[in-house]
Design a protein around this motif. Structure first.
Motif, PDB file in Angstrom:
ATOM      1  N   ARG A  60     -39.454  66.742 -39.263  1.00 31.93           N
ATOM      2  CA  ARG A  60     -38.485  66.790 -38.873  1.00 31.93           C
ATOM      3  C   ARG A  60     -38.324  65.037 -38.706  1.00 31.93           C
ATOM      4  O   ARG A  60     -37.275  64.153 -39.154  1.00 31.93           O
ATOM      5  N   GLN A  64     -35.598  62.604 -41.619  1.00 37.49           N
ATOM      6  CA  GLN A  64     -34.641  61.661 -40.927  1.00 37.49           C
ATOM      7  C   GLN A  64     -34.695  60.381 -41.431  1.00 37.49           C
ATOM      8  O   GLN A  64     -33.883  59.322 -42.229  1.00 37.49           O
ATOM      9  N   TRP A  80     -30.252  47.747 -39.163  1.00 41.34           N
ATOM     10  CA  TRP A  80     -29.669  48.051 -37.311  1.00 41.34           C
ATOM     11  C   TRP A  80     -29.347  49.926 -37.927  1.00 41.34           C
ATOM     12  O   TRP A  80     -29.213  50.324 -36.824  1.00 41.34           O
ATOM     13  N   GLU A  84     -30.015  52.005 -34.457  1.00 48.12           N
ATOM     14  CA  GLU A  84     -29.288  52.727 -34.309  1.00 48.12           C
ATOM     15  C   GLU A  84     -29.627  54.352 -34.561  1.00 48.12           C
ATOM     16  O   GLU A  84     -29.652  55.480 -33.607  1.00 48.12           O
ATOM     17  N   TRP A  85     -30.713  54.974 -35.299  1.00 49.01           N
ATOM     18  CA  TRP A  85     -31.450  56.252 -35.080  1.00 49.01           C
ATOM     19  C   TRP A  85     -32.294  56.121 -33.866  1.00 49.01           C
ATOM     20  O   TRP A  85     -32.236  57.162 -33.783  1.00 49.01           O
ATOM     21  N   ALA A  88     -29.939  56.875 -31.035  1.00 45.21           N
ATOM     22  CA  ALA A  88     -29.913  58.174 -31.131  1.00 45.21           C
ATOM     23  C   ALA A  88     -31.133  59.508 -30.756  1.00 45.21           C
ATOM     24  O   ALA A  88     -30.657  60.224 -29.906  1.00 45.21           O
ATOM     25  N   TYR A 117     -50.903  60.979 -39.438  1.00 45.66           N
ATOM     26  CA  TYR A 117     -50.387  59.702 -38.326  1.00 45.66           C
ATOM     27  C   TYR A 117     -50.414  58.979 -39.429  1.00 45.66           C
ATOM     28  O   TYR A 117     -49.843  58.110 -39.008  1.00 45.66           O
ATOM     29  N   ARG A 121     -46.929  56.531 -39.971  1.00 46.99           N
ATOM     30  CA  ARG A 121     -46.930  55.084 -40.376  1.00 46.99           C
ATOM     31  C   ARG A 121     -46.505  54.983 -41.468  1.00 46.99           C
ATOM     32  O   ARG A 121     -45.768  53.511 -41.281  1.00 46.99           O
ATOM     33  N   ALA A 122     -47.079  54.919 -42.429  1.00 44.20           N
ATOM     34  CA  ALA A 122     -46.770  54.666 -44.202  1.00 44.20           C
ATOM     35  C   ALA A 122     -44.937  54.270 -43.823  1.00 44.20           C
ATOM     36  O   ALA A 122     -44.465  53.875 -44.297  1.00 44.20           O
ATOM     37  N   PHE A 125     -43.322  51.989 -41.392  1.00 45.66           N
ATOM     38  CA  PHE A 125     -43.191  50.958 -42.306  1.00 45.66           C
ATOM     39  C   PHE A 125     -42.494  50.582 -42.986  1.00 45.66           C
ATOM     40  O   PHE A 125     -42.090  49.617 -43.603  1.00 45.66           O
TER      41      PHE A 125
END
Lengths: 228, 228, 228, 228
Positions: A60, A64, A80, A84-85, A88, A117, A121-122, A125
């Motif tokens: 999930r 997103q 930005w 915001e994400w 939220a 993992y 991370r990827a 980044f």
DNA sequence: GATGAATGAGACTTCATTCAT
DNA sequence: TATGAATGAAGTCTCATTCAT
């Protein structure tokens, strides 16, 4: 509600609270409203349950993040958006805070979670690196002297990770949204292109490599003190 | 070496690696070169052992921080000292990295460790807050618009915590010292007093409170997308 | 008494009575006079306990068989010794009967017991084969027509195994010692060298290969009946 | 095929392979091609299923034995029929081998199977006893000195049971049919009526009671050695 | 009749802790 | 002080059995 979903949700929460070894299947099942044995109709083992929970929520999160990645807005705008994400996500009392803790802290200890993992991370980044890289290419942003794109990305992410974790630990002394926005604003300011005298502050700023010739004495003294 | 010291050292390491519930006294004793029963000659219980280990190393950290606090150097100089101390600590392969993990991650889960936890955090916050506060009082530093001293302190500490943790997790893609120095340099730059037009960037920077009137449409869309 | 010895003894007994899957560690420990958890101070797992029990008693059996093997008596005398040894073993109410059942029945089902199983069988076969082979070489014995040494050995051992097992199952309707002695006497009689007309009974005895040309009709009828 | 038949067949096979406690209903159902719950439409419990399986196949065995019992052939001929029936049964890869193992090994452990167990044994004993008894009555056979009819019956059955079991365990080093035929031939030879001087071997044969007066010393020594 | 998720008792195993030596 | 076998509660997991669908 679905037993399976319940188990996944409770597993994530308990994992965040107590770590893998601290999760007890009896209590987990009770909290999910099923019996201990029922767990094994959905999952083949404790590890499978935990792995499934992490993967489920990781999916999930990555989804997103993919939405955020698809944006065609400007660099600053996209950064930005990340803030915001995050705000939220952490604002609701749902799984996101638990997932932050698990992803940042527990995931590394569990065997076999390397791929999850790395995927997390990827993607994260990339979420930061893409806007920075493009912003620089387009001239919307400008790297500080001596810094690389990866330096900036690391800076942004470390600040976010630290903020989220301190927030989860209730160790943050300012509201999380304020913290994240100030963090992003500070970074963006340091990336703002200045038409005039560049930054001119070079002689005052330390070299990032750590060798400071002008204050060797101080440095040595400090190092000695810091060694123990 | 003393059995007791050995037990404390091994306990810290295992706590960092596996968390409280993952620590097994049999294995711990074996790794420390003593027998299982011997633990109870030095400590009254597993919790006592773990608590003692954390407190023991917390004392050493707080001592070092007290030394740093006692400095009478300038604000920027003192903040750089913190960076140097962190870099030196993480550079050695000793207990410092383990302690970082334990303090940031495990401590909160253990019952009865609130005081140790608070003591550590309070000292560390003071280590950053003091120089900032005094620097501003003396005019050496200058707060960004809309930011308070506590905002800046949180910014610095979150960056440090995030950097250390990512480093401990081997998720940091640049060297730790470079990361910490760039972080501090960026912060200090944003605190640099500018004689001329202040920062003039006000109209471009977001409000830290999160209400953005000019881009309500975008913001609403983003929020909707980010909610799930 | 030693806990370990007790556990081995009880394990052998329960294994004989109920089979591997039927052995419950709780009950086993209780019967041995220790607590459930204590088993794991002596053995690493249920399988280790059972394996150790079997191996322990197998060692004692093989030792005794080695003593019998070392005899330099005549062939018949040595075969009678085997009978005496079996009778003596089964007469006491100790571990020997349990071991017979385990070795003949359970051992094959357990994974990893092949070597123990083979060792036992090999030694026992040798115990019978050696006297027979030597007796024939020395002229003390004489093979029945069409039979090989291995045939005779199998005959002897099958009779012994069947007798012991029926005895263990309380399905033997005559005393075990009488049964074993009559068995051995019958075999030895068929191996007795007859100075005169060999055995002359050839025309009456069936071929061991099963093809009986002279009674094809009967055979066919029988086969039909026997097929279902 | 019928679900019920399938369940019975698989139950017998698993019982032979793993013993009662080792039989798992889930796996059994899967192997029989039905679902776990379906078992309870045909049988009221695991024990009922197993009991039904054993009884089902026991019925078929007893039927076949009744056919053999009804024969009006001569004594030797009827004993050879038993051998042929056994060989035919073990030769196919069907249920007969499984049933041998179950009847000889598992049956005794299960509660409530005494009647089935006794019925099987009784019929099988009669299958051997009848021909022997009648053969002696008619003069076709002749008991060895000191042996009773029951002795001979036990001899025959123990040899058969041992042979079958060793065969099932793959521990028999000669083909099963050859083994059974040689076994029967040897027994029949010892029952052959000799017109002349009986067997004249009395002085050489051991007493079946175990008291050997002529070799007291040897016997004592052997007993001592065999005791441990 | 058939299904398969749910049940809860009991299986094997590990744990922190105690105690006689 | 040190040892390590013993303890029993609790852990993960499997089992025969039930039941709504």
């Amino acid at each position: 509600m679905e037993s399976r979903e319940q188990l996944l949700a409770v597993a994530l929460h308990m994992l965040a609270e107590r770590g893998y070894a601290g999760v007890g299947l009896r209590e987990l099942a009770a909290e999910a409203g099923v019996t201990t044995g029922s767990i094994y109709h959905h999952f083949s083992s404790k590890e499978d349950l935990v792995r499934s929970a992490v993967d489920h929520y990781a999916d999930r999160v990555v989804e997103q993040q993919q939405d955020l990645l698809a944006s065609d807005a400007g660099a600053a705008e996209r950064l930005w958006s990340v803030v915001e994400w995050l705000v939220a996500g952490e604002a609701d009392a749902g799984w996101r805070r638990d997932f932050s803790l698990v992803a940042n802290v527990e995931l590394r200890k569990l065997p076999g979670f390397d791929s999850t993992y790395r995927r997390l991370r990827a993607t994260f980044f990339k979420l930061v690196r893409e806007p920075v890289r493009r912003g620089i290419a387009s001239g919307e942003l400008r790297l500080p002297e001596g810094a690389t794109v990866e330096d900036v990305v690391s800076l942004v992410i470390a600040g976010i990770v630290g903020s989220l974790e301190m927030h989860a630990q209730r160790a943050l002394r300012v509201p999380l949204d304020r913290q994240l926005r100030l963090h992003m604003a500070t970074i963006l300011q340091s990336l703002r292109p200045v038409p005039g005298a560049a930054t001119g502050a070079t002689e005052e700023r330390r070299s990032l490599a750590g060798e400071r010739t002008t204050r060797a004495a101080h440095g040595a003294a400090r190092s000695r003190a810091a060694r123990e």
